[in-house]
Design a protein around this motif. Structure first.
Motif, PDB file in Angstrom:
ATOM      1  N   LEU A  79       0.889  -1.224   0.033  1.00 56.26           N
ATOM      2  CA  LEU A  79      -0.237  -0.076   0.135  1.00 56.26           C
ATOM      3  C   LEU A  79       0.844   1.312  -0.009  1.00 56.26           C
ATOM      4  CD1 LEU A  79      -2.738  -1.150   2.645  1.00 56.26           C
ATOM      5  CD2 LEU A  79      -2.770  -1.485  -0.018  1.00 56.26           C
ATOM      6  N   ILE A  80       0.413   2.240  -1.001  1.00 60.47           N
ATOM      7  CA  ILE A  80       1.384   3.513  -1.276  1.00 60.47           C
ATOM      8  C   ILE A  80       0.547   4.769  -0.888  1.00 60.47           C
ATOM      9  CG2 ILE A  80       2.836   4.745  -2.726  1.00 60.47           C
ATOM     10  CD1 ILE A  80       3.082   1.902  -4.312  1.00 60.47           C
ATOM     11  N   PRO A  81       0.843   5.561   0.053  1.00 58.24           N
ATOM     12  CA  PRO A  81       0.251   6.655   0.435  1.00 58.24           C
ATOM     13  C   PRO A  81      -0.046   7.407  -0.950  1.00 58.24           C
ATOM     14  CG  PRO A  81       1.915   6.373   1.912  1.00 58.24           C
ATOM     15  CD  PRO A  81       2.092   5.391   0.926  1.00 58.24           C
ATOM     16  N   ARG A  82      -1.113   8.230  -0.984  1.00 56.54           N
ATOM     17  CA  ARG A  82      -1.300   8.910  -2.286  1.00 56.54           C
ATOM     18  C   ARG A  82      -0.333  10.061  -2.453  1.00 56.54           C
ATOM     19  NH1 ARG A  82      -5.145  13.130  -3.045  1.00 56.54           N
ATOM     20  NH2 ARG A  82      -6.147  13.188  -5.250  1.00 56.54           N
ATOM     21  N   VAL A  99      -5.735   3.027 -10.658  1.00 56.19           N
ATOM     22  CA  VAL A  99      -5.453   2.572  -9.133  1.00 56.19           C
ATOM     23  C   VAL A  99      -6.738   2.403  -8.127  1.00 56.19           C
ATOM     24  CG1 VAL A  99      -4.842   3.894  -6.864  1.00 56.19           C
ATOM     25  CG2 VAL A  99      -3.342   4.386  -9.086  1.00 56.19           C
ATOM     26  N   ALA A 100      -6.469   1.419  -7.461  1.00 55.69           N
ATOM     27  CA  ALA A 100      -7.482   0.969  -6.388  1.00 55.69           C
ATOM     28  C   ALA A 100      -7.078   1.358  -5.139  1.00 55.69           C
ATOM     29  CB  ALA A 100      -7.694  -0.760  -6.549  1.00 55.69           C
ATOM     30  N   TRP A 101      -8.148   2.054  -4.412  1.00 52.09           N
ATOM     31  CA  TRP A 101      -7.606   2.840  -3.003  1.00 52.09           C
ATOM     32  C   TRP A 101      -8.211   2.195  -1.730  1.00 52.09           C
ATOM     33  CZ3 TRP A 101      -4.460   6.734  -3.603  1.00 52.09           C
ATOM     34  CH2 TRP A 101      -4.150   7.239  -4.668  1.00 52.09           C
ATOM     35  N   VAL A 102      -7.236   1.928  -0.866  1.00 48.95           N
ATOM     36  CA  VAL A 102      -7.686   1.820   0.443  1.00 48.95           C
ATOM     37  C   VAL A 102      -8.207   2.807   1.234  1.00 48.95           C
ATOM     38  CG1 VAL A 102      -6.997   0.796   2.679  1.00 48.95           C
ATOM     39  CG2 VAL A 102      -6.599  -0.483   0.686  1.00 48.95           C
ATOM     40  N   THR A 103      -9.325   3.103   1.649  1.00 51.09           N
ATOM     41  CA  THR A 103      -9.540   4.328   2.085  1.00 51.09           C
ATOM     42  C   THR A 103     -10.341   4.157   3.637  1.00 51.09           C
ATOM     43  OG1 THR A 103     -12.019   4.132   1.658  1.00 51.09           O
ATOM     44  CG2 THR A 103     -10.435   5.196   0.169  1.00 51.09           C
ATOM     45  N   ARG A 104     -10.456   2.792   3.875  1.00 47.59           N
ATOM     46  CA  ARG A 104     -10.980   2.538   5.450  1.00 47.59           C
ATOM     47  C   ARG A 104     -10.305   1.325   6.093  1.00 47.59           C
ATOM     48  NH1 ARG A 104     -15.847   4.795   6.411  1.00 47.59           N
ATOM     49  NH2 ARG A 104     -16.699   6.334   4.935  1.00 47.59           N
ATOM     50  N   ALA A 105     -10.393   1.363   7.135  1.00 46.36           N
ATOM     51  CA  ALA A 105      -9.729   0.040   7.740  1.00 46.36           C
ATOM     52  C   ALA A 105      -9.977  -0.244   9.203  1.00 46.36           C
ATOM     53  CB  ALA A 105      -8.033   0.084   7.878  1.00 46.36           C
ATOM     54  N   LEU A 112      -9.203   6.366   6.563  1.00 49.69           N
ATOM     55  CA  LEU A 112      -8.062   6.688   6.716  1.00 49.69           C
ATOM     56  C   LEU A 112      -7.728   8.225   6.645  1.00 49.69           C
ATOM     57  CD1 LEU A 112      -6.348   3.732   5.053  1.00 49.69           C
ATOM     58  CD2 LEU A 112      -7.015   4.035   7.320  1.00 49.69           C
ATOM     59  N   PRO A 115      -5.662   8.184   1.825  1.00 47.69           N
ATOM     60  CA  PRO A 115      -6.223   7.094   1.005  1.00 47.69           C
ATOM     61  C   PRO A 115      -4.688   6.472   0.526  1.00 47.69           C
ATOM     62  CG  PRO A 115      -7.208   8.898   0.145  1.00 47.69           C
ATOM     63  CD  PRO A 115      -6.285   9.607   1.197  1.00 47.69           C
ATOM     64  N   LEU A 116      -4.672   5.204   0.759  1.00 43.56           N
ATOM     65  CA  LEU A 116      -3.562   4.196   0.440  1.00 43.56           C
ATOM     66  C   LEU A 116      -3.823   3.551  -0.973  1.00 43.56           C
ATOM     67  CD1 LEU A 116      -2.905   2.673   3.732  1.00 43.56           C
ATOM     68  CD2 LEU A 116      -1.506   4.643   2.783  1.00 43.56           C
ATOM     69  N   VAL A 118      -3.368   0.755  -3.620  1.00 44.33           N
ATOM     70  CA  VAL A 118      -2.914  -0.954  -3.924  1.00 44.33           C
ATOM     71  C   VAL A 118      -2.036  -0.439  -5.062  1.00 44.33           C
ATOM     72  CG1 VAL A 118      -3.446  -3.188  -4.283  1.00 44.33           C
ATOM     73  CG2 VAL A 118      -4.968  -1.677  -3.034  1.00 44.33           C
TER      74      VAL A 118
END
Lengths: 488, 488
Positions: A79-82, A99-105, A112, A115-116, A118
């Motif tokens: 995972l890479i910070p925006r 890009v696919a974004w991880v926004t919640r965890a 978050l 966003p991170l 993938v």
């Protein structure tokens, strides 16, 4: 068992003929030969053991090559910070749409702060990290690689060729001089050529990409391109020279021998599971796959043929007598004792493209031989079992060469020299393949080719020949000899 | 060069002493020996080549084991739809607090219809997929594995032991009977014991977990647990028997020999990069790492010692004479020609835990020998260079055994038998290690141990011995002999 009749028929059923519909043929073969499937998660594939074993053979071969020349494997974060991604303008512009974004965890799916991504590729995270490990010229070159998967939110999916997740290696290297980095880019391209030609038996054109086809953020991109059996080109590996672009964006510098700070010169390069698609499309036929022995999960299949318990026992004892020699010699083989008719087994292993098949019946036992059938010629030849492991090694080597020679011949027959855009347009209306032509180097002319010839693009700039004559589009003096093709 | 003085001092500087602060010692060693670092992305680590090479040695060893027994590698998707995760209640409850969610993708960061989990483990996606490939009892057992990374949103991070991304293998298998699945669970545990003991030289306790420590969704969990040098236990690998729980949730069934549909019985199991942390903590000392030869990226380091160009050339010629024998024998070695003082080189390689060091000076050349120093005893012994590759192989084998014997002795000295909770509480107030006691099997008693003894937990249920006597907490008849420890 109606053995004779079955042996005379065309064994493989239920796959579309290549000549009827190449795309459907491809999907049928990939799925029915058990290489891969769609996963139920949109655009993401599942790679099955028979396909994954091919990728493992490729990874082993390439990993050996790069380790021998001093490259080292790392594991960088998924995972890479925006904010990391934003630092190199051209790069982020190239990748942002995919890009696919991880926004919640966590338990409450909390949002978050940032966003991170993938990783769609790792230049940015490696850029941000590697500077810790580079202080002095003595820390260079830094030759890093990792084996991983990346995610790119593609809209049009195709098994192995374009899916939202694929598996690859990504090399990222850092050097004290531009020349050294350019040499690295070329070294890796040579490895890629070897993987394509020596391992996958697919002859390739190699050279620089045109600016329009260059990797986002790179100074230039080198590529190897193979020709598939439908006449379309496939990019099989790329190696990028970045100059100091990424070093500038991520402040990757070293103190040189005069104790002054200098920015590094960097490269990146990758080959992916797409290569499994390449070997399918470069060697297949109406009956299915033809797998080059060097990457074949099963190189030799043994099909016992018997009528009753007595002949089965006779055949089994005979096979037991020499099968362990195959294992000792490292020949990847399978003895097919499944409760099926021989003809169905032949079809099964032809579809899967196993290079050599040994049919073994009671008469063979008496003669101290097996019946050898190779997937390419399908001719039946007796093979004495004395020294069988050595004999099979020889056959496998010869088979690998034959597949390559066939692909070379196909490439030769499907490569043309043309002079004008009209000729190019007319050519690609009728057929496909590689077309050599000369080009002035102008992006506008490049765009015109693509528009006029239905998506035909410049695949490579010929690295060996200086262009003479005129640009195929504008007629001005040519700068480059280029290969054109429709591509995947 | 002040060689003599340097050789007499304690070479490694700048790491906290193990005896002063084990946790800081651990982090210092992991970072300064160049195994791994934090990445700048919160809770996610970067594994550097020296650490990754250890993991590669482990993966190669384990991959060989599982392939030999018929397991096959697949690649399943990284992203898992939320709905897949929800199907097995206990499982989702166990993992929900740790999931990172992809909610947006593409150029406009558009919101997805359904959030996708970055896999924390793959039971759910494999469950949803595998049923395609299982129709009949002839398709069983289905023995799948994959090598990948997973993401778990941990709050407390520790390099290798607990990070938001880690690398592992996850095996997932499907069987026609419960017995067969239970046998599989045990087979894998035996492999894990072999990885721990034969490869990492870490002796382990193995057995079932108590219900409180069982994997979410499993019927039972088997574990191997090693003892670290601070007396804390580390779970080094787990193998889970699911019964039909996952098959029921994902409808994974087969037609049996009577042609009736039956649910499969399944298992899963994993070892991870945590094992690199285990070998650090199980073998390290105040000077740094001690790496078992079988997984050592560098097994032998050669340090040339010279005063001037002439003696350098003499030493270099000598080393050249036999160094290729090491390569031919497959001994992973490095000749350290860096421009540093010998003492600094010794310190460097001691910190990195290279098993054997060869000091080579001009006098050694005359004597046709090298000076051998092993990382454990640090004694200096002459080693003739005649047949040096064989001699070093013997030394490496002996070193592997010595490390294991030392760890066994440490485990023995730190294992105790106690009878009551008071004794247990008193024991763990003073020291750590494994404590054997007897337990009634009641979850309440288990919880009381944890609360009273400051986080001490049941690590394993002894598989070999039937308990006699009373529960250490409630005094009722004991059902199990259990090992207790504080654990990572």
């Amino acid at each position: 068992m109606k053995q004779e009749t079955e042996e005379q028929q065309d064994f493989v059923k239920d796959i579309t003929k290549m000549s009827d519909d190449f795309d459907r043929w491809y999907t049928d073969v990939v799925r029915k030969a058990e290489l891969a499937d769609w996963s139920g998660v949109r655009g993401m594939m599942v790679v099955r053991p028979y396909g994954w074993a091919m990728w493992e053979a490729i990874t082993r071969a390439f990993d050996d090559m790069i380790k021998e020349s001093g490259h080292e494997n790392w594991a960088f974060p998924l995972l890479i910070p925006r904010s990391y991604l934003m630092k190199e303008a051209e790069h982020v512009e190239g990748f942002a749409p995919e890009v696919a974004w991880v926004t919640r965890a966590g338990g409450d799916m909390e949002e978050l702060e940032e966003p991170l991504a993938v990783r769609p590729t790792s230049e940015t995270i490696i850029g941000a990290l590697i500077k810790r490990y580079i202080q002095s010229h003595r820390d260079l070159p830094k030759l890093t690689n990792q084996w991983n998967s990346v995610v790119r939110w593609e809209m049009r999916s195709r098994l192995f060729l374009r899916s939202r997740e694929f598996w690859w290696q990504e090399g990222h290297t850092f050097h004290a001089s531009g020349q050294e980095a350019m040499d690295e880019t070329q070294l890796i391209l040579d490895y890629y050529r070897s993987i394509a030609e020596d391992w996958l038996a697919v002859p390739v054109l190699s050279g620089k990409k045109s600016p329009a086809e260059t990797f986002p953020g790179a100074v230039y991109t080198l590529t190897v391109e193979g020709l598939m059996r439908d006449g379309l080109a496939l990019q099989m590996g790329t190696s990028h020279y970045f100059g100091q672009n990424f070093a500038r964006a991520y402040d990757i510098s070293f103190s040189n021998t005069e104790n002054e700070r200098e920015l590094c010169h960097s490269t990146s390069w990758g080959i992916s599971t797409r290569l499994v698609g390449a070997l399918v499309m470069a060697h297949g036929d109406d009956s299915g796959l033809l797998v080059p022995p060097k990457v074949a999960p099963i190189q030799v299949v043994v099909v016992p043929i018997f009528r009753d318990a007595e002949s089965r026992s006779k055949v089994e004892g005979f096979i037991d007598g020499w099968a362990r020699q195959l294992k000792a010699a490292g020949i990847r083989h399978r003895i097919d004792w499944r409760d099926e008719r021989p003809g169905d087994k032949y079809a099964h292993w032809e579809l899967k493209g196993v290079p050599l098949r040994l049919n073994v019946g009671a008469r063979d036992v008496d003669a101290g031989q097996v019946e050898l059938v190779d997937r390419l010629s399908r001719e039946r030849r007796p093979l004495p079992v004395t020294g069988i492991a050595d004999r099979l090694q020889t056959e496998l080597t010869a088979y690998q060469s034959k597949l390559f020679a066939r692909a070379q011949e196909f490439q030769r027959q499907n490569t043309f020299e043309l002079s004008t855009l009209d000729e190019v347009v007319a050519h690609f209306r009728e057929r496909a393949g590689f077309v050599w032509a000369t080009w002035c180097g102008d992006a506008e002319c490049e765009a015109k080719i693509k528009a006029a010839a239905g998506g035909v693009t410049i695949r490579t700039l010929d690295p060996d020949e200086k262009a003479t004559g005129k640009c195929l589009v504008c007629g001005k003096p040519a700068k480059y000899r280029v290969s054109l093709a429709k591509a995947y």
